[in-house]
Scaffold this motif. Structure first.
Motif, PDB file in Angstrom:
ATOM      1  N   ASP A 167      73.874  24.650   7.287  1.00  0.00           N
ATOM      2  CA  ASP A 167      72.867  24.665   8.346  1.00  0.00           C
ATOM      3  C   ASP A 167      73.170  25.734   9.392  1.00  0.00           C
ATOM      4  N   PHE A 168      74.432  25.811   9.810  1.00  0.00           N
ATOM      5  CA  PHE A 168      74.826  26.738  10.865  1.00  0.00           C
ATOM      6  C   PHE A 168      74.504  28.181  10.506  1.00  0.00           C
ATOM      7  N   ALA A 169      74.604  28.528   9.206  1.00  0.00           N
ATOM      8  CA  ALA A 169      74.394  29.918   8.784  1.00  0.00           C
ATOM      9  C   ALA A 169      72.956  30.345   9.001  1.00  0.00           C
ATOM     10  N   GLY A 170      72.005  29.430   8.752  1.00  0.00           N
ATOM     11  CA  GLY A 170      70.605  29.761   9.014  1.00  0.00           C
ATOM     12  C   GLY A 170      70.271  29.723  10.478  1.00  0.00           C
ATOM     13  N   LEU A 171      70.878  28.790  11.223  1.00  0.00           N
ATOM     14  CA  LEU A 171      70.598  28.674  12.650  1.00  0.00           C
ATOM     15  C   LEU A 171      71.133  29.852  13.451  1.00  0.00           C
ATOM     16  N   MET A 172      72.175  30.527  12.944  1.00  0.00           N
ATOM     17  CA  MET A 172      72.713  31.672  13.679  1.00  0.00           C
ATOM     18  C   MET A 172      72.072  32.990  13.232  1.00  0.00           C
ATOM     19  N   ALA A 173      71.098  32.921  12.330  1.00  0.00           N
ATOM     20  CA  ALA A 173      70.426  34.128  11.839  1.00  0.00           C
ATOM     21  C   ALA A 173      68.914  33.929  11.860  1.00  0.00           C
ATOM     22  N   PRO A 174      68.302  33.787  13.036  1.00  0.00           N
ATOM     23  CA  PRO A 174      66.868  33.486  13.127  1.00  0.00           C
ATOM     24  C   PRO A 174      66.008  34.567  12.465  1.00  0.00           C
ATOM     25  N   GLY A 175      65.247  34.172  11.464  1.00  0.00           N
ATOM     26  CA  GLY A 175      64.361  35.097  10.784  1.00  0.00           C
ATOM     27  C   GLY A 175      65.052  36.101   9.880  1.00  0.00           C
ATOM     28  N   MET A 176      66.370  36.104   9.861  1.00  0.00           N
ATOM     29  CA  MET A 176      67.122  37.127   9.137  1.00  0.00           C
ATOM     30  C   MET A 176      67.843  36.472   7.953  1.00  0.00           C
ATOM     31  N   VAL A 177      67.106  36.230   6.900  1.00  0.00           N
ATOM     32  CA  VAL A 177      67.650  35.521   5.749  1.00  0.00           C
ATOM     33  C   VAL A 177      68.826  36.267   5.133  1.00  0.00           C
ATOM     34  N   GLY A 199      72.925  26.295  -3.404  1.00  0.00           N
ATOM     35  CA  GLY A 199      72.373  25.245  -2.558  1.00  0.00           C
ATOM     36  C   GLY A 199      72.500  25.575  -1.091  1.00  0.00           C
ATOM     37  N   GLY A 200      73.671  26.090  -0.685  1.00  0.00           N
ATOM     38  CA  GLY A 200      73.864  26.474   0.703  1.00  0.00           C
ATOM     39  C   GLY A 200      73.059  27.694   1.090  1.00  0.00           C
ATOM     40  N   VAL A 201      72.994  28.679   0.196  1.00  0.00           N
ATOM     41  CA  VAL A 201      72.205  29.886   0.460  1.00  0.00           C
ATOM     42  C   VAL A 201      70.740  29.518   0.693  1.00  0.00           C
ATOM     43  N   TYR A 202      70.229  28.631  -0.150  1.00  0.00           N
ATOM     44  CA  TYR A 202      68.823  28.248  -0.069  1.00  0.00           C
ATOM     45  C   TYR A 202      68.531  27.466   1.217  1.00  0.00           C
ATOM     46  N   VAL A 203      69.372  26.504   1.531  1.00  0.00           N
ATOM     47  CA  VAL A 203      69.173  25.723   2.754  1.00  0.00           C
ATOM     48  C   VAL A 203      69.244  26.625   3.985  1.00  0.00           C
ATOM     49  N   ALA A 204      70.228  27.522   4.019  1.00  0.00           N
ATOM     50  CA  ALA A 204      70.344  28.445   5.147  1.00  0.00           C
ATOM     51  C   ALA A 204      69.108  29.330   5.266  1.00  0.00           C
ATOM     52  N   ALA A 205      68.575  29.762   4.131  1.00  0.00           N
ATOM     53  CA  ALA A 205      67.371  30.605   4.143  1.00  0.00           C
ATOM     54  C   ALA A 205      66.186  29.843   4.725  1.00  0.00           C
ATOM     55  N   MET A 206      66.045  28.568   4.379  1.00  0.00           N
ATOM     56  CA  MET A 206      64.944  27.780   4.933  1.00  0.00           C
ATOM     57  C   MET A 206      65.095  27.612   6.443  1.00  0.00           C
ATOM     58  N   TYR A 207      66.302  27.364   6.907  1.00  0.00           N
ATOM     59  CA  TYR A 207      66.527  27.300   8.356  1.00  0.00           C
ATOM     60  C   TYR A 207      66.132  28.616   9.017  1.00  0.00           C
ATOM     61  N   SER A 208      66.570  29.717   8.452  1.00  0.00           N
ATOM     62  CA  SER A 208      66.289  31.026   9.036  1.00  0.00           C
ATOM     63  C   SER A 208      64.793  31.274   9.132  1.00  0.00           C
ATOM     64  N   LEU A 209      64.058  30.945   8.085  1.00  0.00           N
ATOM     65  CA  LEU A 209      62.613  31.162   8.067  1.00  0.00           C
ATOM     66  C   LEU A 209      61.872  30.206   8.984  1.00  0.00           C
ATOM     67  N   ALA A 210      62.475  29.073   9.312  1.00  0.00           N
ATOM     68  CA  ALA A 210      61.825  28.106  10.199  1.00  0.00           C
ATOM     69  C   ALA A 210      61.668  28.645  11.617  1.00  0.00           C
ATOM     70  N   PHE A 211      62.330  29.762  11.928  1.00  0.00           N
ATOM     71  CA  PHE A 211      62.165  30.399  13.237  1.00  0.00           C
ATOM     72  C   PHE A 211      60.907  31.270  13.292  1.00  0.00           C
ATOM     73  N   VAL A 212      60.406  31.679  12.136  1.00  0.00           N
ATOM     74  CA  VAL A 212      59.321  32.663  12.126  1.00  0.00           C
ATOM     75  C   VAL A 212      58.053  32.166  11.446  1.00  0.00           C
ATOM     76  N   SER A 213      58.050  30.953  10.935  1.00  0.00           N
ATOM     77  CA  SER A 213      56.855  30.400  10.303  1.00  0.00           C
ATOM     78  C   SER A 213      56.773  28.912  10.599  1.00  0.00           C
ATOM     79  N   ASN A 214      55.547  28.431  10.767  1.00  0.00           N
ATOM     80  CA  ASN A 214      55.335  26.987  10.931  1.00  0.00           C
ATOM     81  C   ASN A 214      54.670  26.387   9.700  1.00  0.00           C
ATOM     82  N   ASP A 215      54.732  27.108   8.580  1.00  0.00           N
ATOM     83  CA  ASP A 215      54.155  26.666   7.323  1.00  0.00           C
ATOM     84  C   ASP A 215      55.288  26.242   6.395  1.00  0.00           C
ATOM     85  N   ILE A 216      55.467  24.940   6.200  1.00  0.00           N
ATOM     86  CA  ILE A 216      56.610  24.457   5.440  1.00  0.00           C
ATOM     87  C   ILE A 216      56.515  24.875   3.980  1.00  0.00           C
TER      88      ILE A 216
END
Length: 517
Positions: A167-177, A199-216
């Motif tokens: 989780d932390f990896a996506g949260l520290m990289a907003p929009g930057m997968v 699994g971790g790469v994918y979850v982090a990517a979803m967190y990162s994209l959650a900063f730039v899109s509101n479409d799940i």
């Protein structure tokens, strides 16, 4: 099965079209966000993770190979988080594992090497399981990352561990997968490889994209671009996405179709040939089922991801954190958020960090990452770039190894019987068991020889924190009959090694040829 194959065939075409449509229409090339919004989303990610983990806590591994039916109540109230903090703080291994790496970044900066993260993780006081514990043992015995997470050194390499800690990896990289995957490459290979790392790469990517899109839907599909299409992880999640399109109102149908095709574990010694399944891709599928069928509704998302079963605290933790990032802390429904108010100033067990601490620290790390990547920050406004996502390298764990048999041994190696022998036919094996001592913690020393090979040393600590999860394993052998002998070199009364099962692998996949008369 025919319906699922048709679903997959249609899905491949639809996913390709969807990717092109999303790239063109979903979001612009850059997204403006205020620092206040950035903080709100980071808070939402961390708080959402804790809420989801807490909600799924009562059902964790109580439903293996089955969904949790609608009539099964899952309790929630405003004191639920506080109760777990005070009585079962180990539930939050999803979170305090993340905080280990957050703390290293805070102390050493964003360039902190993998070795620093590995040593902090290996020497922490918290208990670990599966790929994490196998990696801890490796590190404490001189096998450093990335080898500590590689399948040849870690039988749990495709388990869920990094997936619940990324989780932390996506949260520290907003929009930057791509920046998030760089962090994942450094840290995720401490404990995982192949599908487990994905699994971790994918979850982090979803967190990162959650900063730039509101479409799940967009987030779920776009994040998958970070994963190589040749991998089973990609194929599993792509199947889920396409079956959601085929059965948009029936998450249980998608659950059934996913179980039929993807529920067979081949790596984890605790799960192969059993209903227990902590494989990363099937549990990631549960996250995605929750996100897609939850349709942005926080309660539905947590309910569905939890009711998929198995590791049912971790899956809603990831789903709740990703959706929490998308909507922001301020928009998490009060029904859920009131549960974390009593604990936000309490340090997580084994750490000196609380939720309120990590809200602040996580935002600081995100701003540091943005500045490092040359992102424009004008006063309170941040212009987030939307990167073209690059897939990570292809890694195939247990390549050419198929589980074919589980042989029960059920004996002790002790001072009266200091050795054991067994035979198997295949190209690899894992020997399950554990070390015990009634005279204080020790490290039991044994030697293993395979056929006529030179003996290999085996060290079995009896301490739970530093234990070796399996007695021994060996892959990439010639596929033929083998004899294994294990000898305790210095047997001592009051100590023993319990030998449970031999999990046997072959280079040839066994097909079921049985037919009813």
């Amino acid at each position: 099965m025919r319906s699922f194959n048709l679903c997959l065939l249609l899905g491949i075409l639809m996913l390709s079209c969807t990717e092109r449509t999303n790239n063109k229409n979903k979001i612009p090339e850059e997204v403006k966000i205020s620092q206040t919004e950035l903080l709100d989303k980071i808070k939402g990610g961390w708080a959402g993770q804790v809420i989801g983990c807490t909600f799924g806590g009562p059902t964790e591994f109580r439903f293996k190979g089955s969904m949790i039916n609608d009539y099964q109540p899952i309790p929630w109230d405003e004191n639920r988080c506080l109760w777990y903090y005070q009585n079962q703080p180990g539930l939050y291994d999803d979170v305090y594992m993340d905080l280990t790496f957050v703390d290293v970044f805070e102390k050493e900066g964003l360039d902190a090497p993998a070795a620093s993260h590995a040593m902090a993780f290996a020497n922490a006081g918290y208990p670990l399981w599966h790929a994490n514990q196998a990696a801890r043992y490796n590190i404490l015995n001189g096998i450093m990352p990335p080898q500590s997470g590689h399948w040849l050194h870690n039988p749990h390499s495709e388990d869920i561990d990094f997936q619940i800690e990324a989780d932390f990896a996506g949260l520290m990289a907003p929009g930057m997968v791509n920046s998030a995957t760089e962090v994942c490459d450094k840290i995720g290979h401490i404990m995982n490889y192949g599908d487990g790392w994905y699994g971790g790469v994918y979850v982090a990517a979803m967190y990162s994209l959650a900063f730039v899109s509101n479409d799940i839907n967009y987030i779920v599909e776009e994040a998958l671009k970070a994963i190589p299409k040749e991998s089973q992880f990609y194929q599993c999640i792509a199947d889920v996405i396409q079956c959601h399109k085929r059965f948009p109102d029936d998450w249980k149908q998608t659950w059934f179709e996913t179980e039929k095709k993807w529920s067979a574990d081949i790596g984890c010694p605790k799960g192969v040939f059993k209903d227990y399944n902590i494989d990363a891709k099937i549990n990631a599928a549960y996250i995605v089922i929750g996100l897609l069928y939850g349709e942005g509704d926080y309660s539905k998302t947590l309910e569905i991801s939890t009711r998929c079963g198995q590791d049912s605290d971790c899956n809603p933790a990831s789903a709740g954190g990703i959706l929490g990032t998308l909507v922001g802390y301020s928009n998490i429904p009060e029904f859920w958020k009131k549960g974390i108010y009593p604990v936000e100033d309490i340090d997580f067990e084994y750490t000196t960090m609380s939720l309120n601490d990590v809200y602040e620290i996580g935002t600081r790390h995100a701003l540091q990452m943005l500045k490092r990547k040359g992102v424009k920050i004008d006063g309170d406004q941040i212009v987030l770039p939307v990167e073209e996502i690059k897939p990570v390298v292809l890694e195939v764990g247990f390549d050419g190894h198929y589980p074919i048999e589980r042989i029960r041994i059920g004996k002790n190696i002790n001072s009266q019987t200091p050795e054991i022998e067994f035979d198997f036919a295949g190209n690899g094996f894992t020997l399950t068991g554990n070390a015990n001592s009634s005279v204080g913690d020790v490290v039991i020393e044994m030697e293993m020889s395979i056929d006529d090979s030179a003996p290999e040393k085996i060290l079995m600590p009896t301490s739970f924190t530093t234990r070796k999860l399996e007695i021994a394993w060996k892959y990439q052998l010639t596929d033929r009959p083998h004899k294994v002998k294990i000898v305790w070199k210095n047997p001592t009364p009051g100590q023993k090694v319990r030998v449970e099962d031999v999990l046997v692998y072959s280079s040839k996949k066994i097909e079921n040829t049985w037919k009813a008369e």
